[in-house]
Design an enzyme around this catalytic site. Structure first.
Site, short mmCIF file in Angstrom:
data_model
loop_
_atom_site.label_atom_id
_atom_site.label_comp_id
_atom_site.label_asym_id
_atom_site.label_seq_id
_atom_site.Cartn_x
_atom_site.Cartn_y
_atom_site.Cartn_z
N HIS A 266 0.81 -1.21 0.00
CA HIS A 266 0.00 0.00 0.00
C HIS A 266 0.85 1.27 0.00
O HIS A 266 0.65 2.17 -0.82
CB HIS A 266 -0.90 -0.05 1.24
CG HIS A 266 -1.95 1.00 1.31
ND1 HIS A 266 -2.89 1.19 0.33
CD2 HIS A 266 -2.23 1.93 2.27
CE1 HIS A 266 -3.71 2.18 0.66
NE2 HIS A 266 -3.32 2.64 1.84
N PHE A 267 1.81 1.35 0.91
CA PHE A 267 2.66 2.53 1.03
C PHE A 267 3.91 2.35 0.16
O PHE A 267 5.01 2.09 0.65
CB PHE A 267 3.06 2.76 2.49
CG PHE A 267 1.95 3.31 3.35
CD1 PHE A 267 1.76 4.67 3.48
CD2 PHE A 267 1.09 2.45 4.03
CE1 PHE A 267 0.75 5.19 4.29
CE2 PHE A 267 0.07 2.95 4.83
CZ PHE A 267 -0.11 4.32 4.96
#
Length: 294
Positions: A266-267
């Site tokens: 996600h990051f």
């Protein structure tokens, strides 16, 4: 030995509609540097962009606000919705007199950013999209469960789990190729803010309001088709919330968009900043030439 230019970053507050909004702003060497507005996601705040600001801030004006209810910004007294976040960010842009800017949208920053784009389409010179969704096929299984939640006892209990440390940490580590590249400072700081007693209610309000964003997808897609903004897409393919099909979906409406997919979660900046930062710099240079000539 020649040393690289080190970015100086200012840490400021500004009052928007009765809310004290915190933001970080780099101080580039020139007053005419390209402007990049960085809109963060859940459960983080502007601190998620610290390394990007350090990498690019000497040459570009990077502005990263904490959304209301996040980080160092105020918590609104009234229920927090994505519409409200869009209103506050519109006021933020107006108060800072950002006539033209490239917008980086990630996670929650995407529905906030697209609301801002519809309000001020003439100000958005380009888009950098990183795991920020605007298409049905970009909703992973974890996100579809969240979208199904509604206000009420059962919905709130399920949403409350999203505010716990194991979930916060998993959002950073899940899907990464090398977890050693992910700083634990990130999820620890996120959790510090999430654990503040006054933060639970607004965070739950937003989690239970996320489903409302899906109804706006058609108008955001229409905006993309009509405006065809310069667009850079960088995406973590293993995102448990917004998987890779969400990145490719943008190409239906903006076929000329530049797309880069990375084997991370996600990051994506946590693991692939060295690869993504130069892409953003090049994109800003190309895009700002159009702004300057206009």
């Amino acid at each position: 030995m020649a040393f690289p230019i080190v970015t100086r970053t200012l840490h400021r507050h500004i009052d928007i509609d009765g809310l004290r909004v915190f933001y970080r702003e780099s101080t580039p060497e020139t007053d005419h540097a390209p402007v990049l507005l960085l809109l963060h996601g859940f459960p983080s705040a502007s601190h998620q962009f610290r390394r990007l600001v350090d990498a690019l801030g000497a040459h570009y004006r990077l502005i990263a606000p904490d959304l209301p209810g996040f980080g160092h910004s105020d918590v609104p007294a009234s229920p927090l919705t994505f519409d409200r976040l869009g209103e506050v960010m519109a006021g933020f842009v107006e108060r800072l007199r950002l006539d033209h800017f490239v917008m980086y949208v990630f996670d929650y920053g995407a529905p906030v950013g697209f609301r801002l784009a519809l309000r001020h389409p003439e100000r958005v010179a380009g888009l950098v999209v990183q795991n920020g969704n605007a298409y049905e096929e970009g909703l992973g299984e974890a996100m579809r469960k969240l979208v199904a939640l509604r206000p009420g006892h059962e919905g709130e209990e399920a949403a409350r789990e999203m505010l716990t440390l194991p979930v916060t940490r998993r959002q950073y580590e899940a899907g990464t190729g090398d977890v050693q590249l992910v700083s634990p400072d990130s999820w620890v700081l996120d959790q510090y803010f999430l654990d503040k007693p006054e933060r639970a209610r607004p965070q739950l309000d937003l989690l239970l309001d996320y489903h409302a964003n899906l109804g706006h997808y058609p108008e955001w897609q229409e905006w993309l088709r009509t405006r065809r903004p310069p667009m850079l897409i960088t995406w973590g393919a293993n995102d448990m919330f917004f998987p890779e099909p969400g990145a490719h979906a943008y190409l239906r409406d903006v076929p000329d968009a530049e797309l880069h997919v990375y084997p991370t979660g996600h990051f994506a900046l946590e693991e692939y900043l060295p690869e993504i930062a130069p892409l953003i710099a090049s994109f800003l240079d190309r895009t700002w030439k159009t702004v300057s000539s206009g």
